[in-house]
Motif scaffolding. Structure first.
Motif: not given
Length: 101
Positions: A24-37, A65-73
């Protein structure tokens, strides 16, 4: 020689089925894996939809549920566990620290 070739082909076929499960990965706004969960968590991404933010914790086990920034990971605890904010670990709700009154 035919037996060796047959065994070699069978070994290649068997190894092709032995691919490890992706982490499992968390991603940055470009969709790149920033690190493993870490174990016991999963990658949670908003994709610009309504989302559960913050994740379920000992203090708020059922957040709204709330509004969140796009591509929040982020890495969220897998159910039925929640985040113990004092330790940062995922724990069953019944193992959450008792609140001081």
């Amino acid at each position: 020689m035919k037996v060796f070739m047959l065994l070699l082909i069978l070994a290649v076929i068997a190894l092709s089925y032995c691919t490890p499960e992706p982490e499992e990965c968390y991603y940055d706004s470009r969709g790149l894996c920033m690190g493993e969960c870490e174990p016991g968590t999963y990658s949670y991404t908003s994709n610009c939809d309504q989302m559960m933010i913050p994740e379920p914790t000992c203090d708020t086990p059922t957040p709204q549920e709330e509004e969140a920034p796009c591509d929040y990971s982020a890495c969220y605890c897998k159910a039925p566990t929640v985040r113990d904010t004092s330790s940062g670990k995922c724990v069953p709700l019944e193992q959450c620290p008792k609140k001081q009154v």
